[in-house]
Design a protein around this motif. Structure first.
Motif, mmCIF file in Angstrom:
data_model
loop_
_atom_site.group_PDB
_atom_site.id
_atom_site.type_symbol
_atom_site.label_atom_id
_atom_site.label_comp_id
_atom_site.label_asym_id
_atom_site.label_seq_id
_atom_site.Cartn_x
_atom_site.Cartn_y
_atom_site.Cartn_z
ATOM 1 N N ILE A 40 -6.561 -11.536 -2.687
ATOM 2 C CA ILE A 40 -6.172 -11.243 -1.397
ATOM 3 C C ILE A 40 -5.448 -9.760 -1.173
ATOM 4 C CG2 ILE A 40 -3.807 -12.100 -1.927
ATOM 5 C CD1 ILE A 40 -5.722 -12.849 1.416
ATOM 6 N N ASN A 41 -5.653 -9.156 -0.170
ATOM 7 C CA ASN A 41 -5.103 -7.812 -0.008
ATOM 8 C C ASN A 41 -3.643 -7.954 0.241
ATOM 9 O OD1 ASN A 41 -4.695 -4.936 0.390
ATOM 10 N ND2 ASN A 41 -5.913 -4.902 2.236
ATOM 11 N N LEU A 42 -2.646 -7.402 -0.580
ATOM 12 C CA LEU A 42 -1.252 -7.606 -0.353
ATOM 13 C C LEU A 42 -0.741 -6.622 0.633
ATOM 14 C CD1 LEU A 42 -0.028 -7.818 -4.046
ATOM 15 C CD2 LEU A 42 -0.230 -9.741 -2.434
ATOM 16 N N ARG A 43 -1.594 -5.846 1.371
ATOM 17 C CA ARG A 43 -1.040 -4.971 2.200
ATOM 18 C C ARG A 43 -0.913 -5.639 3.622
ATOM 19 N NH1 ARG A 43 -0.558 0.258 1.505
ATOM 20 N NH2 ARG A 43 -1.540 1.733 -0.516
ATOM 21 N N ILE A 44 -1.503 -6.758 3.654
ATOM 22 C CA ILE A 44 -1.504 -7.424 4.983
ATOM 23 C C ILE A 44 -0.214 -8.312 5.217
ATOM 24 C CG2 ILE A 44 -4.015 -7.771 5.049
ATOM 25 C CD1 ILE A 44 -3.804 -10.618 4.498
ATOM 26 N N ILE B 247 -1.842 -7.333 -10.510
ATOM 27 C CA ILE B 247 -1.980 -6.936 -9.327
ATOM 28 C C ILE B 247 -2.440 -5.440 -9.631
ATOM 29 C CG2 ILE B 247 -0.660 -5.894 -7.420
ATOM 30 C CD1 ILE B 247 1.670 -7.543 -7.812
ATOM 31 N N VAL B 248 -3.461 -5.332 -8.629
ATOM 32 C CA VAL B 248 -4.410 -4.202 -9.097
ATOM 33 C C VAL B 248 -4.914 -3.408 -7.608
ATOM 34 C CG1 VAL B 248 -6.737 -3.536 -9.744
ATOM 35 C CG2 VAL B 248 -5.499 -5.397 -11.124
ATOM 36 N N GLU B 249 -4.712 -1.933 -7.921
ATOM 37 C CA GLU B 249 -5.521 -1.009 -6.945
ATOM 38 C C GLU B 249 -6.734 -0.631 -7.542
ATOM 39 O OE1 GLU B 249 -4.813 2.943 -4.194
ATOM 40 O OE2 GLU B 249 -3.047 1.887 -5.173
ATOM 41 N N CYS B 250 -7.860 -0.933 -7.104
ATOM 42 C CA CYS B 250 -9.327 -0.549 -7.754
ATOM 43 C C CYS B 250 -9.866 0.780 -6.797
ATOM 44 C CB CYS B 250 -10.152 -1.818 -7.421
ATOM 45 S SG CYS B 250 -11.905 -1.310 -7.733
ATOM 46 N N ASN B 251 -10.551 1.576 -7.564
ATOM 47 C CA ASN B 251 -11.060 2.799 -6.893
ATOM 48 C C ASN B 251 -12.681 2.597 -6.723
ATOM 49 O OD1 ASN B 251 -11.919 3.198 -9.363
ATOM 50 N ND2 ASN B 251 -11.643 5.321 -9.560
ATOM 51 N N CYS B 252 -13.004 1.482 -6.713
ATOM 52 C CA CYS B 252 -14.492 1.161 -6.551
ATOM 53 C C CYS B 252 -14.895 1.802 -5.392
ATOM 54 C CB CYS B 252 -14.805 -0.070 -6.880
ATOM 55 S SG CYS B 252 -14.562 -1.247 -5.300
ATOM 56 N N SER B 253 -16.108 1.814 -5.102
ATOM 57 C CA SER B 253 -16.511 2.687 -3.837
ATOM 58 C C SER B 253 -16.057 2.115 -2.528
ATOM 59 C CB SER B 253 -17.980 2.618 -3.792
ATOM 60 O OG SER B 253 -18.542 1.434 -3.927
ATOM 61 N N ILE B 254 -15.679 0.869 -2.484
ATOM 62 C CA ILE B 254 -15.352 -0.021 -1.264
ATOM 63 C C ILE B 254 -14.073 -0.020 -1.413
ATOM 64 C CG2 ILE B 254 -15.726 -2.185 -2.179
ATOM 65 C CD1 ILE B 254 -15.975 -1.214 1.481
ATOM 66 N N CYS B 255 -13.243 -0.608 -2.400
ATOM 67 C CA CYS B 255 -12.008 -0.656 -2.419
ATOM 68 C C CYS B 255 -11.052 0.526 -2.451
ATOM 69 C CB CYS B 255 -11.439 -1.385 -3.816
ATOM 70 S SG CYS B 255 -11.980 -3.080 -3.813
ATOM 71 N N GLY B 256 -11.550 1.542 -2.975
ATOM 72 C CA GLY B 256 -11.136 2.783 -2.949
ATOM 73 C C GLY B 256 -10.969 3.406 -1.308
ATOM 74 N N ARG B 257 -11.813 2.911 -0.641
ATOM 75 C CA ARG B 257 -11.870 3.496 0.964
ATOM 76 C C ARG B 257 -10.973 2.677 1.704
ATOM 77 N NH1 ARG B 257 -17.055 5.474 -1.036
ATOM 78 N NH2 ARG B 257 -17.904 7.085 0.056
ATOM 79 N N HIS B 258 -10.951 1.426 1.168
ATOM 80 C CA HIS B 258 -9.826 0.605 1.898
ATOM 81 C C HIS B 258 -8.417 0.636 1.503
ATOM 82 C CE1 HIS B 258 -12.542 -1.675 4.536
ATOM 83 N NE2 HIS B 258 -13.119 -2.033 3.870
ATOM 84 N N GLY B 259 -8.129 1.195 0.331
ATOM 85 C CA GLY B 259 -6.877 1.425 -0.249
ATOM 86 C C GLY B 259 -6.277 -0.267 -0.745
ATOM 87 N N ASN B 260 -7.090 -1.102 -0.876
ATOM 88 C CA ASN B 260 -6.712 -2.436 -1.097
ATOM 89 C C ASN B 260 -5.902 -2.528 -2.402
ATOM 90 O OD1 ASN B 260 -10.086 -3.194 -0.476
ATOM 91 N ND2 ASN B 260 -8.514 -3.748 0.807
ATOM 92 N N VAL B 261 -4.824 -3.481 -2.451
ATOM 93 C CA VAL B 261 -3.971 -3.713 -3.677
ATOM 94 C C VAL B 261 -4.077 -5.160 -3.634
ATOM 95 C CG1 VAL B 261 -1.576 -4.047 -4.462
ATOM 96 C CG2 VAL B 261 -2.425 -1.621 -2.994
ATOM 97 N N TRP B 262 -4.865 -5.585 -4.981
ATOM 98 C CA TRP B 262 -5.373 -7.023 -5.020
ATOM 99 C C TRP B 262 -4.357 -7.890 -5.785
ATOM 100 C CZ3 TRP B 262 -8.883 -8.356 -1.745
ATOM 101 C CH2 TRP B 262 -9.960 -7.349 -1.252
ATOM 102 N N LEU B 263 -4.179 -9.259 -5.177
ATOM 103 C CA LEU B 263 -3.596 -10.007 -5.950
ATOM 104 C C LEU B 263 -4.834 -11.365 -6.181
ATOM 105 C CD1 LEU B 263 -0.988 -11.299 -7.310
ATOM 106 C CD2 LEU B 263 -0.648 -12.550 -5.115
#
Length: 297
Positions: free
Chosen positions: A266-270, A181-197
């Motif tokens: 998938i973004n686990l925040r949803i 499970i990853v939170e990425c700080n790339c230019s798009i994920c960092g802006r969305h704050g996604n937490v990925w599975l």
């Protein structure tokens, strides 16, 4: 003596909207756990004076608007890349005849790289879950994902407005879960704050895909679908490539893409009844590792 201010520059990912804001050097953003802010991982800062916010490119009117509940705030996100930049409104609406200045909240996640570190900076907290009444999560009504997982559990969730609803079949998502499970700080994920599975495609089912808009950038391979209505980021879309196209790529790039073709990140925040703060979330420095490197506007 006047408080010393520092200028911060921010933007949505596609750079349709670029702004600058003057803030105290030691400002502390606020994390809100309301239904919308949690899904978007927003970190809010409100300048003392709206004149401290300046648009370099675009303006409020160029952004998409999303209101919910009592509609006291207008949540402004980019209609092209889905990034939420601002919320404009009142915590307490003005009384009839009252001239009350609008409050403008700015999402610190949209500050350009290197100005702040959202993984390390100190934040304050506001419990927005019950602000003007509880949120009623939209219900997923589609078929279950086809995957069969021993000891698996069905999770359901959605974007905020419910136009896009998702089901995930997975091993229980708690502190005992050891898959990535990853939170990425790339230019798009960092802006969305996604937490990925990273589940297999047959572990995920999506209703309302027609309400998603897919944003492509960089290599133009991995799409970032978000709800066109509320702006919530939902998942990663793997590319559709022929064997000929894959074989024409450098070997490391080809192997990376092949490894993700049968996945639906998938973004686990949803998901309902799931708090990413309760999971084992790793950090990935995608900003500096994922080519081509992003150029801040």
């Amino acid at each position: 003596m006047a408080e010393e201010l520092k200028t911060y520059r921010g933007n949505c990912h596609c750079a349709a909207c670029v702004y600058e804001v003057d803030l105290p050097k030691d400002f502390k953003p606020t994390k809100c756990n309301c239904s919308n802010c949690y899904k978007k991982a927003v970190l809010w800062i409100v300048p003392k004076d709206n004149k401290n916010l300046r648009f370099i490119k675009g303006d409020m009117n160029s952004l998409a608007s999303y209101k919910f509940g009592q509609k006291t705030f207008d949540h402004k996100f980019c209609p092209t890349c889905g990034v939420q930049l601002f919320a404009v409104g009142h915590i307490e609406p003005p009384q009839p005849g009252e001239d009350k200045e609008l409050m403008t909240g700015i999402n610190v996640r949209t500050f350009q790289y290197g100005q702040v570190n959202v993984w390390e900076m100190e934040t304050s907290f506001i419990d927005g879950k019950l602000f003007r009444g509880p949120y009623e999560p939209p219900k997923y009504t589609g078929p279950e994902p086809k995957a069969e997982i021993e000891g698996g559990k069905l999770y359901t969730g959605s974007c905020h407005c419910g136009a896009v609803r998702v089901a995930l079949k997975s091993k229980p998502l708690d502190k005992s879960f050891t898959d990535k499970i990853v939170e990425c700080n790339c230019s798009i994920c960092g802006r969305h704050g996604n937490v990925w599975l990273y589940p297999k495609k047959d572990q995920v089912a999506i209703q309302g895909e027609e309400n998603l808009k897919t944003y492509l950038f960089g290599s133009m391979l991995w799409g970032k679908p978000f709800c066109k209505i509320c702006g919530v980021s939902v998942h990663n879309q793997s590319p559709s490539l022929t064997e000929e196209e894959l074989n024409a790529m450098p070997e490391d790039r080809r192997d990376f893409i092949r490894g993700g073709l049968d996945l639906t990140p998938i973004n686990l925040r949803i998901f309902n009844d799931l708090d990413v703060e309760d999971l084992n979330v790793g950090h990935y420095d995608g900003y500096n590792k994922n080519p081509p490197l992003y150029v801040e506007p």
